[in-house]
Design a protein around this motif. Sequence first.
Motif, PDB file in Angstrom:
ATOM      1  N   PRO A  66     -37.684 110.134   6.412  1.00 35.40           N
ATOM      2  CA  PRO A  66     -37.320 110.977   5.363  1.00 35.40           C
ATOM      3  C   PRO A  66     -37.505 110.357   3.968  1.00 35.40           C
ATOM      4  O   PRO A  66     -37.540 109.119   3.584  1.00 35.40           O
ATOM      5  CB  PRO A  66     -36.346 110.613   5.514  1.00 35.40           C
ATOM      6  N   TRP A 103     -29.549 114.715   8.974  1.00 35.99           N
ATOM      7  CA  TRP A 103     -31.071 115.875   9.212  1.00 35.99           C
ATOM      8  C   TRP A 103     -30.839 117.099  10.016  1.00 35.99           C
ATOM      9  O   TRP A 103     -30.087 116.789  11.338  1.00 35.99           O
ATOM     10  CB  TRP A 103     -32.157 116.054   8.659  1.00 35.99           C
ATOM     11  N   ALA A 162     -29.627 114.671   2.975  1.00 33.04           N
ATOM     12  CA  ALA A 162     -30.045 114.859   4.192  1.00 33.04           C
ATOM     13  C   ALA A 162     -30.378 116.308   4.050  1.00 33.04           C
ATOM     14  O   ALA A 162     -29.714 117.066   2.659  1.00 33.04           O
ATOM     15  CB  ALA A 162     -29.751 114.519   5.496  1.00 33.04           C
TER      16      ALA A 162
END
Length: 375
Positions: A292, A334, A297
Motif C-alpha cells: 500500500p 482497502w 486506504a
Amino acid sequence: MVYGWAMTDRFEIFLVATPGLEAPLCAEAQDVGFADAAVVPGGVTLQGGWPEVWRANLMLRGATRVLARIGSFRAFHLAQLDKRSKKFDWGAVLRADMPVRVEVTCKKSKIYHAGAAAQRIEGGLTAAGLTVAPDARMVIKTRIDDNLVTFSVDTSGESLHKRGHKEAVNKAPMRETMAAMILRECGYTEGEPVLDPMCGSGTFVIEAAEMAAGLAPGRTRSFAFEQLASFDANAWAQLKSQAAPEPSDPLQRYHGSDRDAGAIRMSQANAERAGVAEWTDFQMKSIGDITPPDGPAGLVIVNPPYGARIGNKKPLFGLYGAMGAVLKERFKGWRVGIVTSDNALAKATALPFVNPGPTIAHGGLKIRLFRTDPL
C-alpha cells in the motif's frame, strides 16, 4: 408529426452506453446537472437543446456517443418515407458543405428493408442540397421501430472513449468510458487513493486522477457537432472555459504498477499527455511485490488477464490466488474491484466479494465487476 426544429428548441438526447453500464451513466448524467436523465435499453435519455448536446460530449465520462434526435414521423411504406424525408428541414441541422451518410435499422415495421429505406432518406438529403457519401464522417442514424421513423445525428464523431490525449495502448485495453463507470460502481470518490497493480496503459489510474482534478474528458478532442449548422463557436468556447478547473496542488494518490516495463512507459506517456503526470506514480513491480502507498486506504482496481484469448486458464488460477492473498494480507481497510469474464477466477482470489454487478460487454466478451467492502 415533427419534421424538424430550430436550434433553440428542446429535443431528446440519447447517450449511448456500454451494455451493462447504463445505470452508472445515468447517475453520472444526473450528477453533472441533467436532472431528467433516465435509463432506457442501450443507454440514457434526457431532454435539452444544442448546448446540452455540447456539454454532454464534453463532460460525460461514461457515454460512448451522444445522439441528437432531430425529428420523427410515422411511415408505413417507402413512398411515404421518401415524401416525408424530402419535407424534412435538414438545413436546420446539417451544413451543405459537409457530406453525410445514412445508417438505418428496421424493427417490427412495414418498412423492413434497411437499404431501400436508406436510399429514400438519401434522396431527401440530396433534394435539400446536401452531399451523400459512403465514407462521410457526419452520420444520420435512422431507426424505424413499429413504423415510427426517428432521425438522430451522431454529434460525437469518433467514439467518446477516445479522449484525445491517449496514444499508447496495450493489447485488449480497457476503454476509458468503461473504466470511468467501473470506478463509479466501486464507489470511487474523487481524491481517494487508487492503485492498479496490473495497470497496462494506465487507464484506471489516469481516469481516477482526471476525475479528482476535475478535468473534462472531452477537453482535448474535437466533435462532429462542430460541423453542424447549429454550432456556435463562441458559445462552445465559453462552455469549455467554464468547465476548466482552477489549478490545484496535485496529490500523488493515483498509483499503477505492472511487471512489464513497456506498460510502465506507456502509462507514464499517457499520463503526461493527459496532464496528470504529477498526480500519478507508475512503477515496475510484479503482483507479489505490491504494497500500500503511504496515506489513507482507498481502492485497488484491477483488470487481470481472463484467459479468454490465451486459451489455457490453469496458470491464471495461481495468479488470481496469489493476488487475493497479497491483497488480504497487506491491504487492510482497502476496497477491491476486479474485472473478469470468469466467475471461477474471481472465486480463486478468496476475497469476500459482495454480489457481482451485471454483465458488461467488452471486446466480444461478457465481463463482470467483483468488488469488496473494506478488507
